[in-house]
Write a protein that holds these residues in place. Structure first.
Motif, PDB file in Angstrom:
ATOM      1  N   ASP A   1       0.837  -1.215   0.063  1.00 16.24           N
ATOM      2  CA  ASP A   1       0.003   0.048  -0.022  1.00 16.24           C
ATOM      3  C   ASP A   1       0.718   1.281   0.131  1.00 16.24           C
ATOM      4  OD1 ASP A   1      -2.165  -1.686  -0.126  1.00 16.24           O
ATOM      5  OD2 ASP A   1      -2.862  -1.045   1.828  1.00 16.24           O
ATOM      6  N   VAL A   2       2.052   1.311  -0.288  1.00 16.51           N
ATOM      7  CA  VAL A   2       3.069   2.368  -0.320  1.00 16.51           C
ATOM      8  C   VAL A   2       3.157   2.668  -1.880  1.00 16.51           C
ATOM      9  CG1 VAL A   2       5.151   3.304   0.090  1.00 16.51           C
ATOM     10  CG2 VAL A   2       4.264   1.854   1.608  1.00 16.51           C
ATOM     11  N   VAL A   3       2.674   3.703  -2.224  1.00 15.89           N
ATOM     12  CA  VAL A   3       2.676   4.273  -3.692  1.00 15.89           C
ATOM     13  C   VAL A   3       4.286   5.057  -3.750  1.00 15.89           C
ATOM     14  CG1 VAL A   3       1.447   5.493  -5.456  1.00 15.89           C
ATOM     15  CG2 VAL A   3       0.013   4.381  -3.550  1.00 15.89           C
ATOM     16  N   SER A   4       4.768   4.913  -4.884  1.00 16.45           N
ATOM     17  CA  SER A   4       6.075   5.484  -5.422  1.00 16.45           C
ATOM     18  C   SER A   4       6.048   5.624  -6.537  1.00 16.45           C
ATOM     19  CB  SER A   4       7.136   4.684  -4.737  1.00 16.45           C
ATOM     20  OG  SER A   4       7.134   3.398  -5.321  1.00 16.45           O
ATOM     21  N   GLY A   5       6.967   6.640  -6.971  1.00 20.35           N
ATOM     22  CA  GLY A   5       7.248   7.124  -8.326  1.00 20.35           C
ATOM     23  C   GLY A   5       6.802   8.466  -8.886  1.00 20.35           C
ATOM     24  N   LYS A   6       6.876   8.628  -9.823  1.00 15.29           N
ATOM     25  CA  LYS A   6       6.269  10.235 -10.485  1.00 15.29           C
ATOM     26  C   LYS A   6       4.942   9.594 -10.979  1.00 15.29           C
ATOM     27  CE  LYS A   6      10.942  11.836 -11.705  1.00 15.29           C
ATOM     28  NZ  LYS A   6      11.769  12.432 -12.531  1.00 15.29           N
ATOM     29  N   CYS A   7       3.983  10.949 -10.959  1.00  8.22           N
ATOM     30  CA  CYS A   7       2.867  10.793 -11.616  1.00  8.22           C
ATOM     31  C   CYS A   7       2.812  10.574 -12.995  1.00  8.22           C
ATOM     32  CB  CYS A   7       2.104  12.127 -11.443  1.00  8.22           C
ATOM     33  SG  CYS A   7       1.747  12.700  -9.699  1.00  8.22           S
ATOM     34  N   ARG A   8       2.201   9.636 -13.519  1.00  5.21           N
ATOM     35  CA  ARG A   8       2.197   9.387 -15.036  1.00  5.21           C
ATOM     36  C   ARG A   8       1.784  10.205 -15.904  1.00  5.21           C
ATOM     37  NH1 ARG A   8       2.666   3.567 -15.821  1.00  5.21           N
ATOM     38  NH2 ARG A   8       2.257   2.280 -13.876  1.00  5.21           N
TER      39      ARG A   8
ATOM     40  N   VAL B   1       1.363  16.116  -8.192  1.00  7.31           N
ATOM     41  CA  VAL B   1       0.717  15.519  -7.395  1.00  7.31           C
ATOM     42  C   VAL B   1      -0.288  14.853  -8.289  1.00  7.31           C
ATOM     43  CG1 VAL B   1      -1.094  15.627  -5.406  1.00  7.31           C
ATOM     44  CG2 VAL B   1       0.768  17.266  -5.391  1.00  7.31           C
ATOM     45  N   CYS B   2      -0.554  13.577  -7.804  1.00 10.40           N
ATOM     46  CA  CYS B   2      -1.673  12.704  -8.582  1.00 10.40           C
ATOM     47  C   CYS B   2      -2.743  12.073  -7.629  1.00 10.40           C
ATOM     48  CB  CYS B   2      -1.060  11.901  -9.657  1.00 10.40           C
ATOM     49  SG  CYS B   2       0.264  10.873  -9.233  1.00 10.40           S
ATOM     50  N   GLU B   3      -3.851  12.146  -7.908  1.00 11.05           N
ATOM     51  CA  GLU B   3      -5.003  11.444  -7.219  1.00 11.05           C
ATOM     52  C   GLU B   3      -4.760   9.995  -7.386  1.00 11.05           C
ATOM     53  OE1 GLU B   3      -9.717  12.459  -6.140  1.00 11.05           O
ATOM     54  OE2 GLU B   3      -8.615  12.867  -8.074  1.00 11.05           O
ATOM     55  N   ASP B   4      -4.942   9.225  -6.386  1.00  9.39           N
ATOM     56  CA  ASP B   4      -4.858   7.758  -6.459  1.00  9.39           C
ATOM     57  C   ASP B   4      -6.208   7.412  -6.517  1.00  9.39           C
ATOM     58  OD1 ASP B   4      -4.619   5.012  -6.420  1.00  9.39           O
ATOM     59  OD2 ASP B   4      -2.713   4.987  -5.160  1.00  9.39           O
ATOM     60  N   CYS B   5      -6.750   7.069  -7.783  1.00  9.67           N
ATOM     61  CA  CYS B   5      -8.499   6.651  -7.978  1.00  9.67           C
ATOM     62  C   CYS B   5      -8.552   5.207  -7.184  1.00  9.67           C
ATOM     63  CB  CYS B   5      -8.652   6.381  -9.378  1.00  9.67           C
ATOM     64  SG  CYS B   5      -8.242   7.970 -10.266  1.00  9.67           S
TER      65      CYS B   5
END
Length: 114
Positions: free
Chosen positions: A57-64, A69-73
């Motif tokens: 559940d750890v999100v990493s990396g750059k927004c595609r 900042v990117c929303e995690d749908c």
């Protein structure tokens, strides 16, 4: 053929379906009337918004999408989603369990059982 209206809409995956008729409709029949909708609420796919894996559940990396900042749908409340796209979750009738308690599976499980 040459796609919708004979204007070359396609060939691409889904071009014979909704994914082809919508661009044709707004580009050709009703130009300059389209609006961009939030992908978390319309055509929700349970996809990772970042370019690296989600682990524990750890999100990493750059927004595609190139934003800072990117929303995690995948964390959106199911009641707020208007339409879903089942490419990643697969079709509900495929009966995939999505049983792991992982961010990647939770939204798919909710979409399949709502």
């Amino acid at each position: 053929g040459k796609g919708w209206g004979g204007l070359g809409y396609g060939p691409f995956y889904g071009s014979l379906t909704f994914q082809g008729i919508v661009p044709y409709y707004y580009d050709e029949l009703h130009p300059n009337t389209a609006v961009e909708l939030n992908r978390c609420y319309y055509n929700a796919m349970a996809d990772n918004p970042r370019d690296k894996k989600t682990v524990n559940d750890v999100v990493s990396g750059k927004c595609r999408d190139g934003r800072e900042v990117c929303e995690d749908c995948r964390e959106i409340d199911i009641g707020d989603i208007s339409t879903a796209h089942f490419t990643l979750c697969q079709k509900p009738w495929s009966c995939l369990p999505h049983s792991q308690d992982m961010l990647q599976h939770r939204l798919c499980r909710r979409l399949h059982h709502e």
